[in-house]
Design a protein around this motif. Structure first.
Motif, PDB file in Angstrom:
ATOM      1  N   PRO A   1       0.816  -1.213   0.000  1.00 32.29           N
ATOM      2  CA  PRO A   1       0.000   0.000   0.000  1.00 32.29           C
ATOM      3  C   PRO A   1       0.848   1.261   0.000  1.00 32.29           C
ATOM      4  O   PRO A   1       2.037   1.249   0.339  1.00 32.29           O
ATOM      5  CB  PRO A   1      -0.788  -0.119   1.304  1.00 32.29           C
ATOM      6  CG  PRO A   1       0.122  -0.894   2.205  1.00 32.29           C
ATOM      7  CD  PRO A   1       0.816  -1.882   1.314  1.00 32.29           C
TER       8      PRO A   1
ATOM      9  N   ASN B   1      -2.219   7.496   0.438  1.00 27.22           N
ATOM     10  CA  ASN B   1      -3.565   7.436  -0.136  1.00 27.22           C
ATOM     11  C   ASN B   1      -3.971   5.992  -0.411  1.00 27.22           C
ATOM     12  O   ASN B   1      -3.131   5.113  -0.610  1.00 27.22           O
ATOM     13  CB  ASN B   1      -3.627   8.216  -1.458  1.00 27.22           C
ATOM     14  CG  ASN B   1      -3.613   9.716  -1.245  1.00 27.22           C
ATOM     15  OD1 ASN B   1      -4.480  10.263  -0.579  1.00 27.22           O
ATOM     16  ND2 ASN B   1      -2.616  10.380  -1.819  1.00 27.22           N
ATOM     17  N   PRO B   2      -5.301   5.731  -0.451  1.00 30.29           N
ATOM     18  CA  PRO B   2      -5.770   4.394  -0.823  1.00 30.29           C
ATOM     19  C   PRO B   2      -5.581   4.149  -2.321  1.00 30.29           C
ATOM     20  O   PRO B   2      -5.302   5.077  -3.089  1.00 30.29           O
ATOM     21  CB  PRO B   2      -7.254   4.431  -0.441  1.00 30.29           C
ATOM     22  CG  PRO B   2      -7.619   5.876  -0.533  1.00 30.29           C
ATOM     23  CD  PRO B   2      -6.401   6.648  -0.120  1.00 30.29           C
ATOM     24  N   ARG B   3      -5.763   2.887  -2.712  1.00 29.64           N
ATOM     25  CA  ARG B   3      -5.558   2.513  -4.111  1.00 29.64           C
ATOM     26  C   ARG B   3      -6.531   1.403  -4.493  1.00 29.64           C
ATOM     27  O   ARG B   3      -6.963   0.621  -3.646  1.00 29.64           O
ATOM     28  CB  ARG B   3      -4.122   2.013  -4.287  1.00 29.64           C
ATOM     29  CG  ARG B   3      -3.676   1.808  -5.730  1.00 29.64           C
ATOM     30  CD  ARG B   3      -2.283   1.207  -5.819  1.00 29.64           C
ATOM     31  NE  ARG B   3      -2.256  -0.192  -5.408  1.00 29.64           N
ATOM     32  CZ  ARG B   3      -1.541  -0.664  -4.411  1.00 29.64           C
ATOM     33  NH1 ARG B   3      -0.775   0.146  -3.683  1.00 29.64           N
ATOM     34  NH2 ARG B   3      -1.584  -1.952  -4.097  1.00 29.64           N
TER      35      ARG B   3
ATOM     36  N   ALA C   1      -2.514   5.331  -6.429  1.00 30.13           N
ATOM     37  CA  ALA C   1      -2.985   5.794  -5.123  1.00 30.13           C
ATOM     38  C   ALA C   1      -3.452   7.240  -5.225  1.00 30.13           C
ATOM     39  O   ALA C   1      -2.785   8.085  -5.821  1.00 30.13           O
ATOM     40  CB  ALA C   1      -1.874   5.665  -4.088  1.00 30.13           C
TER      41      ALA C   1
ATOM     42  N   ASP D   1      -9.475  -3.380  -3.108  1.00 30.18           N
ATOM     43  CA  ASP D   1      -9.428  -2.096  -2.408  1.00 30.18           C
ATOM     44  C   ASP D   1      -8.293  -2.154  -1.398  1.00 30.18           C
ATOM     45  O   ASP D   1      -8.325  -2.955  -0.447  1.00 30.18           O
ATOM     46  CB  ASP D   1     -10.755  -1.802  -1.721  1.00 30.18           C
ATOM     47  CG  ASP D   1     -11.809  -1.324  -2.706  1.00 30.18           C
ATOM     48  OD1 ASP D   1     -11.751  -0.157  -3.100  1.00 30.18           O
ATOM     49  OD2 ASP D   1     -12.671  -2.146  -3.088  1.00 30.18           O
TER      50      ASP D   1
ATOM     51  N   PRO E   1      -6.399  -0.016   1.306  1.00 34.67           N
ATOM     52  CA  PRO E   1      -6.328   1.211   2.113  1.00 34.67           C
ATOM     53  C   PRO E   1      -4.884   1.671   2.278  1.00 34.67           C
ATOM     54  O   PRO E   1      -3.939   0.892   2.116  1.00 34.67           O
ATOM     55  CB  PRO E   1      -6.933   0.777   3.459  1.00 34.67           C
ATOM     56  CG  PRO E   1      -7.659  -0.500   3.181  1.00 34.67           C
ATOM     57  CD  PRO E   1      -6.923  -1.152   2.058  1.00 34.67           C
ATOM     58  N   LYS E   2      -4.726   2.920   2.617  1.00 33.65           N
ATOM     59  CA  LYS E   2      -3.368   3.438   2.832  1.00 33.65           C
ATOM     60  C   LYS E   2      -2.799   2.911   4.149  1.00 33.65           C
ATOM     61  O   LYS E   2      -3.518   2.679   5.123  1.00 33.65           O
ATOM     62  CB  LYS E   2      -3.368   4.968   2.841  1.00 33.65           C
ATOM     63  CG  LYS E   2      -4.098   5.605   4.025  1.00 33.65           C
ATOM     64  CD  LYS E   2      -3.992   7.120   3.989  1.00 33.65           C
ATOM     65  CE  LYS E   2      -4.684   7.745   5.204  1.00 33.65           C
ATOM     66  NZ  LYS E   2      -4.574   9.221   5.192  1.00 33.65           N
TER      67      LYS E   2
ATOM     68  N   PHE F   1      -6.580  -5.693   2.900  1.00 36.97           N
ATOM     69  CA  PHE F   1      -7.212  -5.291   1.635  1.00 36.97           C
ATOM     70  C   PHE F   1      -8.507  -6.087   1.495  1.00 36.97           C
ATOM     71  O   PHE F   1      -8.729  -7.079   2.190  1.00 36.97           O
ATOM     72  CB  PHE F   1      -6.281  -5.562   0.451  1.00 36.97           C
ATOM     73  CG  PHE F   1      -5.853  -6.997   0.316  1.00 36.97           C
ATOM     74  CD1 PHE F   1      -6.569  -7.891  -0.462  1.00 36.97           C
ATOM     75  CD2 PHE F   1      -4.731  -7.470   1.002  1.00 36.97           C
ATOM     76  CE1 PHE F   1      -6.191  -9.216  -0.577  1.00 36.97           C
ATOM     77  CE2 PHE F   1      -4.337  -8.805   0.897  1.00 36.97           C
ATOM     78  CZ  PHE F   1      -5.070  -9.686   0.102  1.00 36.97           C
TER      79      PHE F   1
END
Length: 328
Positions: free
Chosen positions: A83, A87-89, A117, A137, A139-140, A145
């Motif tokens: 990750p 930021n999330p990705r 991200a 999904d 998350p940061k 996931f």
């Protein structure tokens, strides 16, 4: 005049002819990529190892200009990229056709397409020669996931599966535009257990009722001003020919309404409204003080209207309302 015949003895054919033949054999309407069944490429995650295991599967990969190729994979375990700390990705897992020149082997590869991200991350673009399997999904700044299966669930509206020879989807009750399909095309919605046919009128048609959905009950007021509570359960479902209502409504206190009331509302989504108020009859509590039959109606507003002449305690509903050009 021109003509062509496929796969005759003594005649040479190439990849283009095979792809064209596949296109003719597997009639799939507006669907480009079609899985052999609805249970191909099943997935499991290992959060500790940051991997996703994809099971075996077959899929028809449609070519951008028509035709297509069947591919099979015994399955693969893929690593989920680490990750971002900021930021999330969103990543995309795909089944992609490969050749010896482009991927080192001729077959079907299971790959992760890494996203970018961002504060509001977007799913990366699906490659032209691939079918989407999962969205990851990520998350940061965390080791976890989540997986979202997207093979036939509508996120990619050109993907479907075969179910006993019929093209199948599960788009949470939503259907694709019938304009993309020939007249007589059969589509199975395995989420609602309905088989739809593309009618000459340009609409989808089925006589398979959809799943029962619960109506929302609403307190009412008698003409005398008495507030009346409404309890019980009332369910509705529909197909292309009718709506069905079933259940029981209990009014407390039992009273003579003296006017039409709306003790229930159709679900907000998943059930259509008539274009004209549509009426039927239903049974109600019967004793020395109560009448035996009341009027019930589906209203254009989505309300379910009820009216009875005498004191009403319980209303027993098991009613069909036919659809016609007048009310649909």
């Amino acid at each position: 005049m021109s003509s062509f015949a496929w796969f005759q003895d003594g005649v040479g054919y190439g990849a283009a002819e095979l792809a064209d033949w596949q296109d003719r054999v597997f009639v799939r309407g507006g669907m480009r990529h079609v899985f052999r069944t609805a249970t191909e490429f099943l997935a499991n995650s290992n959060q500790t190892a940051r991997t996703v295991s994809i099971g075996a599967g077959s899929v028809f990969i449609g070519h951008p200009t028509g035709g297509g190729t069947w591919g099979w994979s015994s399955g693969e375990t893929v690593a989920v990229p680490m990750p971002s700390n900021d930021n999330p990705r969103k990543d995309l897992v795909v089944a992609k056709l490969t050749t010896a020149a482009s991927g080192g082997f001729n077959g079907l590869a299971i790959e992760v397409v890494k996203g970018v991200a961002a504060a509001s991350p977007q799913v990366p673009q699906r490659p032209d020669n691939a079918a989407a399997l999962l969205i990851l999904d990520v998350p940061k700044a965390t080791t976890t996931f989540t997986l979202t299966t997207v093979r036939t669930t509508g996120q990619y509206p050109d993907q479907a599966a075969f179910a006993n020879g019929t093209t199948a989807i599960d788009w949470a009750g939503v259907l694709p535009s019938p304009a993309a399909f020939p007249v007589g095309f059969t589509l199975f919605d395995y989420g609602t257990n309905q088989t739809w046919t593309r009618a000459k009128s340009g609409d989808w048609f089925t006589t398979d009722p959809g799943p029962w959905q619960e109506c929302r009950l609403v307190p009412v007021q008698a003409k005398s001003g008495v507030a009346v509570g409404v309890t019980g359960k009332l369910y509705v479902r529909e197909d292309s020919t009718k709506w069905e209502l079933s259940g029981q409504l209990s009014f407390s206190p039992a009273t003579q309404m003296g006017q039409l009331v709306n003790p229930a509302m159709l679900p907000t989504f998943g059930v259509s409204r008539p274009t004209q108020n549509t009426y039927g009859a239903t049974g109600q509590t019967y004793d020395a003080a109560s009448g035996g039959v009341g009027r019930i109606a589906l209203m254009t507003s989505g309300a379910i209207e009820f009216g009875g002449v005498d004191t009403v305690g319980n209303v027993y509903v098991n009613e069909q309302f036919s659809k016609s050009p007048w009310n649909t």
